[in-house]
Design a protein around this motif. Structure first.
Motif, PDB file in Angstrom:
ATOM      1  N   HIS A  66      -5.941   0.271   7.173  1.00 56.29           N
ATOM      2  CA  HIS A  66      -6.645  -0.723   6.666  1.00 56.29           C
ATOM      3  C   HIS A  66      -8.279  -1.250   6.810  1.00 56.29           C
ATOM      4  O   HIS A  66      -9.593  -1.551   6.898  1.00 56.29           O
ATOM      5  N   CYS A 101       0.390  -1.102  -0.107  1.00 55.62           N
ATOM      6  CA  CYS A 101       0.175  -0.357   0.153  1.00 55.62           C
ATOM      7  C   CYS A 101       1.004   1.499  -0.287  1.00 55.62           C
ATOM      8  O   CYS A 101       1.956   1.348   0.681  1.00 55.62           O
ATOM      9  N   CYS A 150      -1.331   5.339  -0.541  1.00 54.00           N
ATOM     10  CA  CYS A 150      -2.537   7.174  -1.865  1.00 54.00           C
ATOM     11  C   CYS A 150      -3.729   7.559  -1.310  1.00 54.00           C
ATOM     12  O   CYS A 150      -3.877   8.982  -1.825  1.00 54.00           O
ATOM     13  N   CYS A 159      -7.320   0.775  -6.127  1.00 54.49           N
ATOM     14  CA  CYS A 159      -5.950   0.763  -6.005  1.00 54.49           C
ATOM     15  C   CYS A 159      -5.251   0.667  -7.506  1.00 54.49           C
ATOM     16  O   CYS A 159      -5.588  -0.400  -7.895  1.00 54.49           O
ATOM     17  N   CYS A 189      -8.450   4.748  -2.307  1.00 53.78           N
ATOM     18  CA  CYS A 189      -9.349   4.298  -1.828  1.00 53.78           C
ATOM     19  C   CYS A 189     -10.373   4.935  -0.895  1.00 53.78           C
ATOM     20  O   CYS A 189     -11.825   4.749  -1.314  1.00 53.78           O
TER      21      CYS A 189
HETATM   22  S1  SF4 Z   1      -6.008   2.941  -2.577  1.00 54.87           S
HETATM   23 FE1  SF4 Z   1      -5.528   2.670  -0.960  1.00 54.87          FE
HETATM   24  S2  SF4 Z   1      -5.197   0.512  -0.258  1.00 54.87           S
HETATM   25 FE2  SF4 Z   1      -4.335   0.682  -2.781  1.00 54.87          FE
HETATM   26  S3  SF4 Z   1      -2.282   2.207  -2.265  1.00 54.87           S
HETATM   27 FE3  SF4 Z   1      -3.677   3.884  -2.016  1.00 54.87          FE
HETATM   28  S4  SF4 Z   1      -3.977   4.039   0.400  1.00 54.87           S
HETATM   29 FE4  SF4 Z   1      -3.549   1.971  -0.458  1.00 54.87          FE
END
Ligand code: SF4
Ligand code: SF4
Lengths: 148, 297
Positions: free
Chosen positions: B227, B186, B189, B248, B192
């Protein structure tokens, strides 16, 4: 809060954090002390206003910072000082234990008990039982934040 | 399914011309055949750009949050899964029902641009349906002001908890190894979170730096807490739109945790489906029964 252990294996003792509701279990802990009931010294207590105050984030932080187990203790259902806090807590922790299990952390590391202010003996017995359970599970490395 | 683009454009045009809405959110054709990104329009002459093809997979409903204080009225297109996200946002009182004009689109399944790329396909017919569409229980919008097209039937699907059960069968250490291998990827970012209709708080616990409630460090421990916390905040509120997993960049199977929570809630507190009925009681963790399972005596 930081409770980093000196990682000397032979000296390992379970380190357990208990969140105790001010209106019941915390008084139960007090009563156990007043009665001079024998109990293992592995549990550190944080007093909270209600088991419903305990956020899963608190529990995860405790594991990140090095505890081996967590106990959440609150009033018996129906006895909540705020009427319903422990009913919400019950749903929350039933679910959260199952999430722990799902990601591979033994759900025995997160225990929940209803202990009233009059149940000093139950408090001491619970502390002994939880300590033994966690001792059997051994030191916890999962979720631990090794980076600080 | 016949192409509803014509009707969509006509309706959007009318709504903008009448001043019934201030803007329209839909999809347009991207530069590549496997892309149909979101489209935001405020002028009637732009409505010809609207499309609804195989790749109109993005849910548009979280964009409503950007304008939640503007007093503007938005016309928005929703598929079945998107409509449940809209119900989520409405139930959480983030926007008023009057601030949206909802145009429903029954959906027979969409395709994922990433699968289009990885499969080496050169046209849409060669791309398999998106994973989330294979399990979809609500292809028809559950809330709308007007609907374009005929209702479609939910396909007979496999067990939507199959992946969860597979993980449940592992030992504790295998589970932990599996999840750490996922969460160590992860990037934090927050894509999600940003796309999630259940993550609609004005100020997210992960954005607050004073007091520090949740850490921002990117390491395995904090990633796991991220998470678990996000999944728990969405517990009983997640509408299974699958958007988190779709966006993601690291391919983390986010839905496997969300689905586990849904499965457990159903078992513990009775069957529940989030975001299906607008006027209903609080979600499972926002309420209780005195007769709930007792394991803490
Ligand atoms: S979308 Fe969510 S789970 Fe995927 S890398 Fe980004 S923060 Fe991590
Ligand atoms: S957690 Fe994922 S599947 Fe659930 S509502 Fe949010 S984006 Fe949709």
């Amino acid at each position: 809060m930081s409770v980093k252990s000196s990682d000397a294996q032979e000296a390992w003792e379970p380190k357990i954090l208990a969140f105790c509701c001010n209106w019941c279990s915390y008084a139960g802990a007090d009563l156990a002390g007043l009665n001079r009931t024998q109990q293992p010294p592995n549990v550190r207590i944080i007093r909270v206003p209600c088991s419903g105050r305990v956020d899963p984030q608190f529990i995860m932080r405790a594991f990140q910072d090095g505890v081996d187990g967590v106990l959440v203790a609150g009033c018996h259902p129906g006895d909540c000082h705020y009427s319903t806090g422990n009913f919400f807590a019950r749903r929350r922790f039933l679910l959260f234990q199952r999430i722990f299990d799902y990601i591979g952390i033994d759900p025995g590391r997160l225990q929940n008990r209803w202990i009233s202010g009059a149940e000093g003996d139950k408090f001491a017995a619970t502390v002994s039982k939880v300590t033994e359970d966690i001792r059997a599970l051994g030191p916890n490395r999962k979720l631990r934040d090794e980076h600080e | 399914m016949s192409d509803p683009s014509g009707e969509m454009r006509e309706l959007a045009k009318k709504l903008l011309e009448n001043g019934e809405v201030d803007r329209i959110i839909g999809w347009e054709k991207g530069n590549l055949w496997y892309q149909s990104p979101p489209l935001f329009i405020t002028r009637a002459e732009e409505t010809d750009r609207l499309v609804f093809d195989d790749f109109a997979i993005n849910s548009l409903v979280t964009y409503l949050l950007d304008e939640r204080d503007s007093g503007k009225k938005t016309g928005i297109f929703v598929k079945g899964c998107d409509s449940r996200g809209l119900v989520r946002i409405l139930q959480d009182k983030q926007i008023a029902r009057e601030s949206v004009y909802v145009i429903g689109l029954p959906c027979s399944g969409k395709k994922d641009p990433r699968q289009a790329l990885s499969s080496g396909a050169s046209e849409s017919s060669q791309v398999p349906p998106a994973a989330k569409c294979e399990e979809c229980l609500y292809p028809n919008p559950v809330i709308y002001d007007v609907i374009i097209g005929e209702a479609v039937e939910a396909k007979a699907k496999g067990d939507r908890f199959a992946a969860v059960k597979e993980i449940e069968a592992k030992t504790a250490d295998e589970k932990y190894a599996y999840w750490t291998s996922q969460y160590s990827k992860c990037l934090r970012c927050l894509a999600c979170r940003n796309v999630c209709p259940a993550c609609n708080c004005r100020e997210c616990a992960f954005d607050i730096s004073k007091p520090r409630i949740l850490a921002k460090e990117n390491n395995l421990s904090h990633n796991m807490v991220y998470h678990l916390t996000r999944a728990f905040h969405a517990a009983g509120r997640c509408v299974e739109c699958g958007e988190c997993e779709r966006v993601c960049p690291m391919g983390i199977p986010i839905m496997q945790l969300n689905k586990k929570i849904i499965k457990e809630i159903n078992d513990l507190f009775g069957p529940y489906e989030a975001g299906v009925k607008l006027d209903e009681t609080p979600p499972p963790l926002g309420t209780y029964q005195t007769s709930d399972p007792e394991e803490f005596m």
